[in-house]
Design a protein around this motif. Structure first.
Motif, PDB file in Angstrom:
ATOM      1  N   UNK A 451      -5.390  15.490 -19.681  1.00  0.00           N
ATOM      2  CA  UNK A 451      -6.214  16.057 -20.755  1.00  0.00           C
ATOM      3  C   UNK A 451      -6.597  15.004 -21.790  1.00  0.00           C
ATOM      4  N   UNK A 452      -5.784  13.949 -21.891  1.00  0.00           N
ATOM      5  CA  UNK A 452      -6.069  12.851 -22.840  1.00  0.00           C
ATOM      6  C   UNK A 452      -6.879  11.737 -22.191  1.00  0.00           C
ATOM      7  N   UNK A 453      -7.379  11.996 -20.971  1.00  0.00           N
ATOM      8  CA  UNK A 453      -8.246  11.065 -20.234  1.00  0.00           C
ATOM      9  C   UNK A 453      -7.515   9.820 -19.721  1.00  0.00           C
ATOM     10  N   UNK A 454      -6.193   9.908 -19.576  1.00  0.00           N
ATOM     11  CA  UNK A 454      -5.456   8.804 -18.953  1.00  0.00           C
ATOM     12  C   UNK A 454      -5.755   8.827 -17.459  1.00  0.00           C
ATOM     13  N   UNK A 455      -6.052   7.683 -16.834  1.00  0.00           N
ATOM     14  CA  UNK A 455      -6.302   7.670 -15.384  1.00  0.00           C
ATOM     15  C   UNK A 455      -5.167   8.331 -14.611  1.00  0.00           C
ATOM     16  N   UNK A 456      -5.516   9.224 -13.697  1.00  0.00           N
ATOM     17  CA  UNK A 456      -4.538  10.080 -13.046  1.00  0.00           C
ATOM     18  C   UNK A 456      -3.457   9.342 -12.281  1.00  0.00           C
ATOM     19  N   UNK A 457      -3.844   8.371 -11.440  1.00  0.00           N
ATOM     20  CA  UNK A 457      -2.865   7.660 -10.627  1.00  0.00           C
ATOM     21  C   UNK A 457      -1.907   6.865 -11.504  1.00  0.00           C
ATOM     22  N   UNK A 458      -2.426   6.237 -12.537  1.00  0.00           N
ATOM     23  CA  UNK A 458      -1.592   5.482 -13.471  1.00  0.00           C
ATOM     24  C   UNK A 458      -0.571   6.402 -14.139  1.00  0.00           C
ATOM     25  N   UNK A 459      -1.037   7.535 -14.650  1.00  0.00           N
ATOM     26  CA  UNK A 459      -0.148   8.469 -15.349  1.00  0.00           C
ATOM     27  C   UNK A 459       0.914   9.019 -14.417  1.00  0.00           C
ATOM     28  N   UNK A 460       0.513   9.427 -13.204  1.00  0.00           N
ATOM     29  CA  UNK A 460       1.446  10.037 -12.256  1.00  0.00           C
ATOM     30  C   UNK A 460       2.547   9.067 -11.856  1.00  0.00           C
ATOM     31  N   UNK A 461       2.195   7.830 -11.531  1.00  0.00           N
ATOM     32  CA  UNK A 461       3.186   6.861 -11.088  1.00  0.00           C
ATOM     33  C   UNK A 461       4.070   6.385 -12.237  1.00  0.00           C
ATOM     34  N   UNK A 462       3.486   6.179 -13.419  1.00  0.00           N
ATOM     35  CA  UNK A 462       4.297   5.730 -14.559  1.00  0.00           C
ATOM     36  C   UNK A 462       5.355   6.767 -14.928  1.00  0.00           C
ATOM     37  N   UNK A 463       4.986   8.036 -14.923  1.00  0.00           N
ATOM     38  CA  UNK A 463       5.965   9.090 -15.183  1.00  0.00           C
ATOM     39  C   UNK A 463       7.057   9.093 -14.107  1.00  0.00           C
ATOM     40  N   UNK A 464       6.652   8.895 -12.862  1.00  0.00           N
ATOM     41  CA  UNK A 464       7.618   8.882 -11.761  1.00  0.00           C
ATOM     42  C   UNK A 464       8.585   7.708 -11.880  1.00  0.00           C
ATOM     43  N   UNK A 465       8.065   6.536 -12.258  1.00  0.00           N
ATOM     44  CA  UNK A 465       8.931   5.371 -12.427  1.00  0.00           C
ATOM     45  C   UNK A 465       9.920   5.595 -13.577  1.00  0.00           C
ATOM     46  N   UNK A 466       9.436   6.169 -14.662  1.00  0.00           N
ATOM     47  CA  UNK A 466      10.328   6.463 -15.788  1.00  0.00           C
ATOM     48  C   UNK A 466      11.419   7.449 -15.399  1.00  0.00           C
ATOM     49  N   UNK A 467      11.097   8.350 -14.476  1.00  0.00           N
ATOM     50  CA  UNK A 467      12.084   9.319 -14.012  1.00  0.00           C
ATOM     51  C   UNK A 467      13.285   8.614 -13.384  1.00  0.00           C
ATOM     52  N   UNK A 468      13.062   7.485 -12.736  1.00  0.00           N
ATOM     53  CA  UNK A 468      14.166   6.709 -12.184  1.00  0.00           C
ATOM     54  C   UNK A 468      14.895   5.919 -13.265  1.00  0.00           C
ATOM     55  N   UNK A 469      14.148   5.342 -14.174  1.00  0.00           N
ATOM     56  CA  UNK A 469      14.751   4.471 -15.179  1.00  0.00           C
ATOM     57  C   UNK A 469      15.673   5.225 -16.118  1.00  0.00           C
ATOM     58  N   UNK A 516       0.161  -5.168 -16.720  1.00  0.00           N
ATOM     59  CA  UNK A 516      -0.680  -6.242 -16.174  1.00  0.00           C
ATOM     60  C   UNK A 516      -0.864  -6.086 -14.667  1.00  0.00           C
ATOM     61  N   UNK A 517       0.211  -5.747 -13.970  1.00  0.00           N
ATOM     62  CA  UNK A 517       0.162  -5.596 -12.517  1.00  0.00           C
ATOM     63  C   UNK A 517      -0.741  -4.434 -12.115  1.00  0.00           C
ATOM     64  N   UNK A 518      -0.641  -3.317 -12.828  1.00  0.00           N
ATOM     65  CA  UNK A 518      -1.441  -2.141 -12.503  1.00  0.00           C
ATOM     66  C   UNK A 518      -2.921  -2.374 -12.811  1.00  0.00           C
ATOM     67  N   UNK A 519      -3.182  -3.218 -13.795  1.00  0.00           N
ATOM     68  CA  UNK A 519      -4.576  -3.604 -14.073  1.00  0.00           C
ATOM     69  C   UNK A 519      -5.138  -4.398 -12.897  1.00  0.00           C
ATOM     70  N   UNK A 520      -4.329  -5.327 -12.366  1.00  0.00           N
ATOM     71  CA  UNK A 520      -4.758  -6.121 -11.213  1.00  0.00           C
ATOM     72  C   UNK A 520      -4.997  -5.224  -9.999  1.00  0.00           C
ATOM     73  N   UNK A 521      -4.142  -4.199  -9.841  1.00  0.00           N
ATOM     74  CA  UNK A 521      -4.277  -3.285  -8.709  1.00  0.00           C
ATOM     75  C   UNK A 521      -5.446  -2.307  -8.876  1.00  0.00           C
ATOM     76  N   UNK A 522      -6.034  -2.277 -10.062  1.00  0.00           N
ATOM     77  CA  UNK A 522      -7.199  -1.419 -10.290  1.00  0.00           C
ATOM     78  C   UNK A 522      -6.868   0.015 -10.643  1.00  0.00           C
ATOM     79  N   UNK A 523      -5.670   0.249 -11.181  1.00  0.00           N
ATOM     80  CA  UNK A 523      -5.296   1.611 -11.556  1.00  0.00           C
ATOM     81  C   UNK A 523      -6.019   2.074 -12.819  1.00  0.00           C
ATOM     82  N   UNK A 524      -6.523   1.127 -13.588  1.00  0.00           N
ATOM     83  CA  UNK A 524      -7.309   1.476 -14.785  1.00  0.00           C
ATOM     84  C   UNK A 524      -8.278   0.356 -15.105  1.00  0.00           C
TER      85      UNK A 524
END
Length: 524
Positions: A451-469, A516-524
């Motif tokens: 809803x805040x216009x965050x790119x979907x794949x970036x948001x989904x994976x970042x939340x998932x990674x935080x779930x592990x951390x 930086x890595x996700x920018x290179x991968x084209x997530x946003x």
């Protein structure tokens, strides 16, 4: 024919013969002292009994009260139906029960599932639909694979090789254990099982050989450091691979239900996690070494112990080769599954069938894996309710409300991202399970990002990674946290201090390296 007279094993009112063929019931003696004691309780004893009763009832009262408060005291938004609002109230009661534990989690979830049906909030079919969810059965299968690693000794063997190669110093020993978990993780999808079945027993053996004992001042020699290091490193191992932890699969399932497409799931996950997770994995033992230094800096006996253990284990057994081959096949199918049209759960079913047919596991192993069946019940209930909340409009309503508030503050999507992600992370102090946290909040937070216009794949994976951390945040933050803390080498205050310090370090690494890595991968 001579028959020996039975001998009794008890003088209690219920007397059982030793050969169990005769049972006699003796009358209770008159004027029982126990009965007289219970009849004339002192005021202090009565107060203690009431206190214990209140302590038992308080979690139930709090959990139920939260649901009743939402259902009857808080006004229902106009765009939300009565059925949806009632479902939200029961869902919050369910989550509260998972936090406060009025009953074991499986029993509480089943009771709440029953409540959903008898109140006509959901039909029987709607309430039970999640029990056909592929992800849930994949998680159940992961428990059985973990048992295979432990039963065959393959996990121990792999870890011992790393101890042999890297264990001459205490820091090298920590890296050896951390790297061995990273190697095992993609084929053993349970951080808790890796901790309890492999690494805590190995750490205990290594520590005792160095005269470092649990619940003793000597724990600081070696044991406490190794526990802290492995505990903190395990979160990066779990984040590195999609199949390294049960909650990863659930995150992807929820993301797809909200319309986020994750192409070639295993590969996409690994590519996104690889650089920040490896960086975190390499930093964690060193930072723990500096923050919580062990008294013993050199461990020349560790490689010797590992060598001796490997000699005792002998050559790789047939069952170990089968286990290794099956796990390699599984990982290959998980990686190429999308291209081959083979679902992850079907790959898991194939792997489990191979282990059963070749007698690496037997059915009793599966039946005795109580955690798997318990997870099936409470996880199925939680996932089912979460999906129905989305279907009935609760999650979109929450997302739109929060998104509107963020937009009214004129925040860009990166600003919203850096507000929502830490909020999702640190709210975990209220949860005692990573999967419960995902079931309760992942969909809502992902919807807020969208809803805040965050790119979907970036948001989904970042939340998932935080779930592990955040699994290494406290002594109760995850199943593996309870296992490592329960080993007895670390103090509560130390694990809480190190948890918040390492959380900040990990957030910094993932925030900088990951962005930086996700920018290179084209997530946003």
């Amino acid at each position: 024919m001579h028959t020996s007279s039975p001998t009794t094993v008890s003088t209690s009112p219920l007397t059982v013969a030793a050969d169990t063929s005769i049972i006699t019931i003796s009358p209770s003696p008159p004027h029982s002292p126990t009965r007289r004691h219970n009849t004339f309780l002192t005021p202090t004893t009565r107060l203690l009994h009431r206190h214990k009763l209140l302590k038992k009832l308080l979690p139930l009262i709090v959990s139920v009260s939260i649901g009743l408060l939402v259902r009857f005291a808080i006004p229902k938004p106009s765009r939300v139906t009565t059925q949806a609002w009632q479902l939200l109230a029961i869902f919050l009661t369910t989550i509260s029960g998972l936090i406060f534990s009025p009953l074991p989690v499986g029993a509480w979830a089943f009771a709440c599932l029953t409540l959903v049906i008898i109140t006509d909030t959901l039909s029987f079919a709607e309430a039970f639909i999640a029990f056909t969810n592929e992800v849930i059965w994949l998680i159940v299968a992961s428990f059985f694979f973990s048992r295979g690693f432990v039963k065959t000794g393959l996990g121990d063997r792999i870890a011992m090789y790393f101890v042999k190669w890297l264990g001459k110093s205490t820091l090298g020993l920590a890296y050896g254990l951390a790297l061995s978990e990273a190697i095992i993780a993609p084929a053993m999808p349970s951080t808790t099982a890796r901790a309890g079945g492999i690494f805590v027993p190995i750490i205990n053996s290594l520590s005792r050989s160095a005269d470092s004992l649990p619940k003793d001042h000597s724990s600081k020699k070696l044991g406490a450091f190794l526990i802290h290091s492995q505990f903190q490193s395990s979160s990066s191992s779990s984040a590195l691979f999609l199949t390294a932890a049960a909650q990863n699969l659930l995150c992807i399932k929820f993301a797809e239900s909200l319309g986020v497409n994750v192409p070639v799931k295993w590969i996409t996950w690994f590519k996104a996690a690889s650089l920040p997770a490896i960086a975190s994995l390499l930093v964690a033992p060193f930072m723990v070494y500096k923050i919580f230094p062990p008294e013993t800096k050199h461990t020349p006996d560790a490689p010797v112990m590992a060598t001796n253990k490997l000699e005792q284990m002998g050559p790789v057994t047939k069952k170990e080769w089968i286990m290794l081959g099956t796990m390699l096949l599984l990982v290959a199918l998980w990686i190429a599954g999308d291209a081959l049209g083979v679902a992850n759960v079907v790959s898991a079913m194939l792997g489990l069938s191979i282990l059963l047919l070749l007698r690496v596991l037997d059915w009793d192993d599966c039946l005795s894996e109580k955690s798997a069946w318990d997870t099936l019940i409470w996880f199925g209930v939680l996932v089912g309710m979460a999906n129905q909340l989305t279907k009935h409009g609760i999650i979109p309503w929450i997302a739109d409300s929060v998104g509107s508030s963020l937009r009214s503050m004129s925040l860009s999507w990166p600003a919203a991202f850096f507000i929502l992600q830490p909020t999702y992370f640190f709210i975990h102090y209220l949860f005692a399970s990573q999967t419960a946290h995902v079931g309760a909040l992942y969909s809502a937070f992902l919807a807020m990002h969208l809803a805040s216009k965050v790119p979907g794949l970036l948001a989904a994976l970042a939340l998932a990674f935080n779930t592990n951390l955040f699994g290494a945040l406290t002594h109760y933050s995850s199943g593996q946290a309870a296992v490592y803390y329960g080993a007895g080498y670390v103090k509560l205050l130390d694990i809480l201090k190190l948890g918040i310090l390492m959380a900040i370090i990990n957030i910094t690494i993932w925030g900088l390296v990951g962005s930086l890595w996700w920018k290179i991968l084209g997530f946003y």
